[in-house]
Design an enzyme around this catalytic site. Sequence first.
Site, PDB file in Angstrom:
ATOM      1  N   ARG A   1      -7.688   2.441   7.839  1.00  0.00           N
ATOM      2  CA  ARG A   1      -7.329   2.881   6.646  1.00  0.00           C
ATOM      3  C   ARG A   1      -5.671   2.756   6.673  1.00  0.00           C
ATOM      4  NH1 ARG A   1     -11.735   2.795   5.528  1.00  0.00           N
ATOM      5  NH2 ARG A   1     -13.117   4.639   4.973  1.00  0.00           N
TER       6      ARG A   1
ATOM      7  N   GLU B   1      -4.686   3.528  -3.232  1.00  0.00           N
ATOM      8  CA  GLU B   1      -5.660   2.516  -3.696  1.00  0.00           C
ATOM      9  C   GLU B   1      -6.014   2.934  -5.124  1.00  0.00           C
ATOM     10  OE1 GLU B   1      -8.548   1.684  -0.898  1.00  0.00           O
ATOM     11  OE2 GLU B   1      -7.254   0.969   0.715  1.00  0.00           O
TER      12      GLU B   1
ATOM     13  N   ASP C   1      -6.427  -5.110   4.053  1.00  0.00           N
ATOM     14  CA  ASP C   1      -7.626  -4.560   3.174  1.00  0.00           C
ATOM     15  C   ASP C   1      -7.587  -3.423   2.707  1.00  0.00           C
ATOM     16  OD1 ASP C   1     -10.141  -5.622   2.228  1.00  0.00           O
ATOM     17  OD2 ASP C   1     -11.040  -4.090   3.360  1.00  0.00           O
TER      18      ASP C   1
ATOM     19  N   HIS D   1      -9.782  -3.535  -0.300  1.00  0.00           N
ATOM     20  CA  HIS D   1     -10.738  -2.641   0.227  1.00  0.00           C
ATOM     21  C   HIS D   1     -12.283  -3.398   0.179  1.00  0.00           C
ATOM     22  CE1 HIS D   1     -11.073   1.845   1.900  1.00  0.00           C
ATOM     23  NE2 HIS D   1     -12.093   0.758   2.501  1.00  0.00           N
TER      24      HIS D   1
ATOM     25  N   SER E   1     -13.715  -5.533   2.930  1.00  0.00           N
ATOM     26  CA  SER E   1     -14.181  -6.287   4.127  1.00  0.00           C
ATOM     27  C   SER E   1     -15.486  -5.814   4.596  1.00  0.00           C
ATOM     28  CB  SER E   1     -13.159  -5.909   5.330  1.00  0.00           C
ATOM     29  OG  SER E   1     -13.023  -4.651   5.498  1.00  0.00           O
TER      30      SER E   1
ATOM     31  N   VAL F   1      -8.208  -3.369   8.713  1.00  0.00           N
ATOM     32  CA  VAL F   1      -9.370  -3.159   7.916  1.00  0.00           C
ATOM     33  C   VAL F   1      -9.849  -1.608   8.269  1.00  0.00           C
ATOM     34  CG1 VAL F   1     -10.144  -5.399   8.060  1.00  0.00           C
ATOM     35  CG2 VAL F   1     -10.632  -4.131  10.003  1.00  0.00           C
TER      36      VAL F   1
END
Length: 318
Positions: A225, A254, A249, A273, A275, A223
């Site tokens: 990077r 991305e 996550d 992404h 969380s 959670v």
Amino acid sequence: MGATAEEPPPGIDEAATMADVSFAASASALAEAIADTDAVFAWHSVRELLPEVWPKAGRLRWIQSASDGVDWLLFPELVDSDVVVTNARGIFDRAIAEYVVGLMLAFAKDLLGVFEGHRQREWRHRPTELLAGKRLLVAGVGPIGRAIGRAGRDLGMEVRGVGRRARSGDDVFQSIAGTDGLAAAAGWADYVVDALPATPATRHLFDASVFDSMRRSARFINVGRGTTVVEGALIDAIREERIGGAALDVFEREPLPSDSPFWELPNTIVSPHMSGDFEGWLEAVVRLFVENLRRFVAGRPLLNVVDKREGYVVEPSP
């Protein structure tokens, strides 16, 4: 920056009582506004906008990020300047900690298997694991990592941390290893949680040596990077069943491409992404910006000042 007058950040009207507010969601709009701008509220993570207009930002003194991570903002010219950067530290801690607990429970209680059994109409009883007594390692011992650690302790887990340097434990972590001891620390844990920021020092810190050191039953949760992980090494570790699974996550790229191997790996949970994105987080971030704007106008110390060379808030702000 990254918002429009048609879709402004919720609650931004209060800022207009203290300063002239304009919106810029494109490079051209930002270029037009930046010359007369003292402060920027970086509402969306648009990496290219600010560097493109930087030569025109002669008056700029402060940038507030709407996110905890500021790696997307820190281009060399900004780092070398006197412009102060602040972040959203403290906003997302509890939400991320709860999300990590949910992911650990998903593994411990085999919820992936439960959902698949439901889909297949399969009645298959089996015992599940307890989180109580399991070993939790949190890499990243800032506010988010500490919230995760506290949540683990509340569940009866043993909790250790990994920080920039080794030091004695405290009321959350039984002990804290330095990043040079990450592989050895990971070998102790049943759950390894990556809550690290993206900085030059953390880039690809989770490499093959770390995954090779983990228990075959251990689960990896990220959670932090995506740039902190060598994704190919993680994919190999999952495929070869050298670790028990992963919940991710964040990713180096991305949105995660549709052809990424992560989508089809066994014992793997992929989330977009999200969380830290609890109901009301947008309003919470704007409230933080408004408070900092009030301080900025009054010449008072700002909250959450980032060490631009380290890439995060090194010490709590006043």
